[in-house]
Design a protein around this motif. Sequence first.
Motif, PDB file in Angstrom:
ATOM      1  N   HIS A 283     -17.683  40.943 -33.070  1.00  0.00           N
ATOM      2  CA  HIS A 283     -16.751  41.062 -34.073  1.00  0.00           C
ATOM      3  C   HIS A 283     -15.824  39.304 -34.425  1.00  0.00           C
ATOM      4  CE1 HIS A 283     -14.098  42.247 -37.403  1.00  0.00           C
ATOM      5  NE2 HIS A 283     -13.222  41.013 -37.213  1.00  0.00           N
ATOM      6  N   ASP A 284     -15.966  38.402 -33.464  1.00  0.00           N
ATOM      7  CA  ASP A 284     -15.288  37.055 -33.071  1.00  0.00           C
ATOM      8  C   ASP A 284     -16.338  36.208 -32.924  1.00  0.00           C
ATOM      9  OD1 ASP A 284     -12.161  37.482 -33.171  1.00  0.00           O
ATOM     10  OD2 ASP A 284     -13.364  39.111 -31.127  1.00  0.00           O
ATOM     11  N   PHE A 285     -17.963  36.852 -33.660  1.00  0.00           N
ATOM     12  CA  PHE A 285     -19.480  36.080 -33.454  1.00  0.00           C
ATOM     13  C   PHE A 285     -19.195  35.127 -32.050  1.00  0.00           C
ATOM     14  CE2 PHE A 285     -17.883  36.873 -37.446  1.00  0.00           C
ATOM     15  CZ  PHE A 285     -18.965  37.331 -38.415  1.00  0.00           C
ATOM     16  N   GLY A 286     -18.583  35.494 -31.039  1.00  0.00           N
ATOM     17  CA  GLY A 286     -19.468  34.421 -29.848  1.00  0.00           C
ATOM     18  C   GLY A 286     -17.759  33.738 -29.638  1.00  0.00           C
ATOM     19  N   ASN A 287     -17.022  33.484 -30.394  1.00  0.00           N
ATOM     20  CA  ASN A 287     -15.971  32.944 -30.119  1.00  0.00           C
ATOM     21  C   ASN A 287     -14.702  33.455 -29.171  1.00  0.00           C
ATOM     22  OD1 ASN A 287     -16.268  30.867 -32.237  1.00  0.00           O
ATOM     23  ND2 ASN A 287     -15.659  31.192 -33.518  1.00  0.00           N
ATOM     24  N   LEU A 288     -13.810  32.005 -28.424  1.00  0.00           N
ATOM     25  CA  LEU A 288     -13.090  33.007 -27.225  1.00  0.00           C
ATOM     26  C   LEU A 288     -11.585  33.701 -28.022  1.00  0.00           C
ATOM     27  CD1 LEU A 288     -12.464  29.850 -25.285  1.00  0.00           C
ATOM     28  CD2 LEU A 288     -13.946  31.739 -24.879  1.00  0.00           C
ATOM     29  N   ARG A 306      -7.156  35.065 -31.746  1.00  0.00           N
ATOM     30  CA  ARG A 306      -8.735  33.564 -31.448  1.00  0.00           C
ATOM     31  C   ARG A 306      -8.532  32.821 -32.347  1.00  0.00           C
ATOM     32  NH1 ARG A 306      -8.089  39.570 -32.838  1.00  0.00           N
ATOM     33  NH2 ARG A 306     -10.163  40.582 -31.817  1.00  0.00           N
ATOM     34  N   THR A 307      -9.791  32.015 -31.348  1.00  0.00           N
ATOM     35  CA  THR A 307      -9.933  30.739 -31.656  1.00  0.00           C
ATOM     36  C   THR A 307     -11.134  29.718 -32.424  1.00  0.00           C
ATOM     37  OG1 THR A 307     -11.215  30.263 -29.575  1.00  0.00           O
ATOM     38  CG2 THR A 307      -8.789  30.181 -29.250  1.00  0.00           C
ATOM     39  N   SER A 308     -11.115  29.486 -32.460  1.00  0.00           N
ATOM     40  CA  SER A 308     -12.889  28.972 -33.300  1.00  0.00           C
ATOM     41  C   SER A 308     -13.766  28.010 -32.325  1.00  0.00           C
ATOM     42  CB  SER A 308     -12.095  27.770 -34.176  1.00  0.00           C
ATOM     43  OG  SER A 308     -11.255  26.586 -33.675  1.00  0.00           O
ATOM     44  N   VAL A 309     -13.452  27.996 -30.621  1.00  0.00           N
ATOM     45  CA  VAL A 309     -14.622  27.522 -30.117  1.00  0.00           C
ATOM     46  C   VAL A 309     -15.131  28.675 -29.063  1.00  0.00           C
ATOM     47  CG1 VAL A 309     -12.532  27.869 -27.659  1.00  0.00           C
ATOM     48  CG2 VAL A 309     -14.473  26.297 -27.652  1.00  0.00           C
ATOM     49  N   TYR A 310     -16.747  27.763 -28.616  1.00  0.00           N
ATOM     50  CA  TYR A 310     -17.558  28.883 -28.770  1.00  0.00           C
ATOM     51  C   TYR A 310     -17.704  29.310 -26.983  1.00  0.00           C
ATOM     52  CZ  TYR A 310     -22.284  31.356 -28.727  1.00  0.00           C
ATOM     53  OH  TYR A 310     -23.487  32.375 -28.976  1.00  0.00           O
ATOM     54  N   LYS A 311     -17.936  30.914 -26.676  1.00  0.00           N
ATOM     55  CA  LYS A 311     -17.157  30.942 -25.291  1.00  0.00           C
ATOM     56  C   LYS A 311     -18.368  30.077 -24.587  1.00  0.00           C
ATOM     57  CE  LYS A 311     -16.162  34.687 -22.007  1.00  0.00           C
ATOM     58  NZ  LYS A 311     -16.951  34.541 -20.829  1.00  0.00           N
ATOM     59  N   GLN A 312     -19.921  30.504 -25.524  1.00  0.00           N
ATOM     60  CA  GLN A 312     -21.209  29.504 -24.184  1.00  0.00           C
ATOM     61  C   GLN A 312     -20.934  27.700 -23.974  1.00  0.00           C
ATOM     62  OE1 GLN A 312     -24.778  31.276 -25.330  1.00  0.00           O
ATOM     63  NE2 GLN A 312     -24.007  33.721 -24.674  1.00  0.00           N
ATOM     64  N   GLY A 313     -20.757  27.625 -25.201  1.00  0.00           N
ATOM     65  CA  GLY A 313     -20.312  26.278 -24.703  1.00  0.00           C
ATOM     66  C   GLY A 313     -18.945  25.735 -23.883  1.00  0.00           C
ATOM     67  N   VAL A 314     -18.720  26.565 -22.747  1.00  0.00           N
ATOM     68  CA  VAL A 314     -17.116  26.282 -22.511  1.00  0.00           C
ATOM     69  C   VAL A 314     -17.703  27.091 -20.574  1.00  0.00           C
ATOM     70  CG1 VAL A 314     -14.980  27.266 -21.887  1.00  0.00           C
ATOM     71  CG2 VAL A 314     -15.196  27.036 -24.420  1.00  0.00           C
ATOM     72  N   THR A 315     -17.650  26.444 -19.888  1.00  0.00           N
ATOM     73  CA  THR A 315     -17.649  26.824 -18.460  1.00  0.00           C
ATOM     74  C   THR A 315     -16.303  27.099 -17.603  1.00  0.00           C
ATOM     75  OG1 THR A 315     -16.965  24.258 -18.045  1.00  0.00           O
ATOM     76  CG2 THR A 315     -19.118  25.007 -18.108  1.00  0.00           C
ATOM     77  N   ASN A 316     -15.597  27.239 -18.158  1.00  0.00           N
ATOM     78  CA  ASN A 316     -14.315  27.360 -17.863  1.00  0.00           C
ATOM     79  C   ASN A 316     -12.551  27.742 -17.988  1.00  0.00           C
ATOM     80  OD1 ASN A 316     -13.013  29.677 -15.202  1.00  0.00           O
ATOM     81  ND2 ASN A 316     -14.324  28.418 -14.351  1.00  0.00           N
TER      82      ASN A 316
END
Length: 391
Positions: A283-288, A306-316
């Motif tokens: 639902h959040d299109f992969g955002n954190l 809900r944030t606007s940072v994409y989770k797969q662009g984050v390491t931790n």
Amino acid sequence: MRALQTEALQEDVLMLEKEDDGQLYAVFSLYVIENELVEITQLINRLNSTTLGYQRLTANTTKQLKDLRAEMQQLETYDTLQVVKRQQDNKQLKRELDQCRNRLYPITQPTPPQGNCPHGEFRNITGVRMHTEGEYPGSYMYGAWGRDPKPEAGKENWYWLVMLTSSNIYANYVRRYSSLSALIVGVSTPGNVEIHTSNPTTNTVQGPNAVLYGEALYYNCYNQDSVCRFNLTTKAVTTLQLPKDTRYNSKGNFCHLDECYPYTDLDLATDESGVWVIYTSKHDFGNLVLSKVEEGEPLTLGQTWRTSVYKQGVTNTFMACGVLYATRYVNKDVEEIFYKFDTTTEVERFDISVFINKMSPNIHSLNYSPVDQMLHAYCDSHMVSYKVLFS
């Protein structure tokens, strides 16, 4: 113009040669020619003067440009060798003073409400303060470790360790140490506290992102889109179902360009106000997505952001004083804290630019300890800690 006047003079001379006026007009014609010669001479002199002026102007300009270039090179050298060096020295001195102040004058603060930080604003982290491979050097690449922010009486200095002992994915116990020294030398007096004798099975640990809070281990339940809480005293397990469409079973991992960290769908975190869970959903299109985990029976999910940072662009990720921080991979030696989301103001920033010097290329878990403001990282079987510096 000079060519036209010369041509006109030639025509006048030819006309004079043809004249036959009994010398009546000859003298007058010569006066006319003389005047034209004077005009031509004056024009040539002005032209020569102008040309010489331009030549002098060009020469002067060229010299000024050369002088200016030399001055700029001198200024650039001076700036590089002096000003920038002084700025770097000042920054280094300030960091060292901050480290000394935090080391010599630790202050124990009461537990603050969410988003209200008693330490001030997050500014930086130190270099590595502690590094060990513990009892099993090189054996278990994935895991998590740290301190309990809400310990039982007598266990204020204890540490905990969870190693993924099956397929680098699963664990079925948490290991306790009575001090940091005991952790470093590998002496676990209490030994293992088992969740279950089998590994993996229902409600055992899946993935490296676990935390200990209030003598209970919080983690991603095996094969579920749920948070498990394992009470180390009663051995009871409570589960908390996350919202529908939450990604799990290695479908919503932390990643960088070269690889993703398997089974990092759910990241559990602690700070001054309690336990948090960071995840993502279709639902959040992969955002954190960030949610507060509320203590009590039953275990419940509190407020969600809900944030606007994409989770797969984050390491931790980690939490400190109600603020979510995210890291990304720079290279095998450096990780960058690049993002934060403040749950009080709901303001997010992508320009944090705080760098972590790594002991190993991959940080598989990252936990902040509000007890001593330390950041605990588990990196390819290495346990590493850093001091968090606040203003």
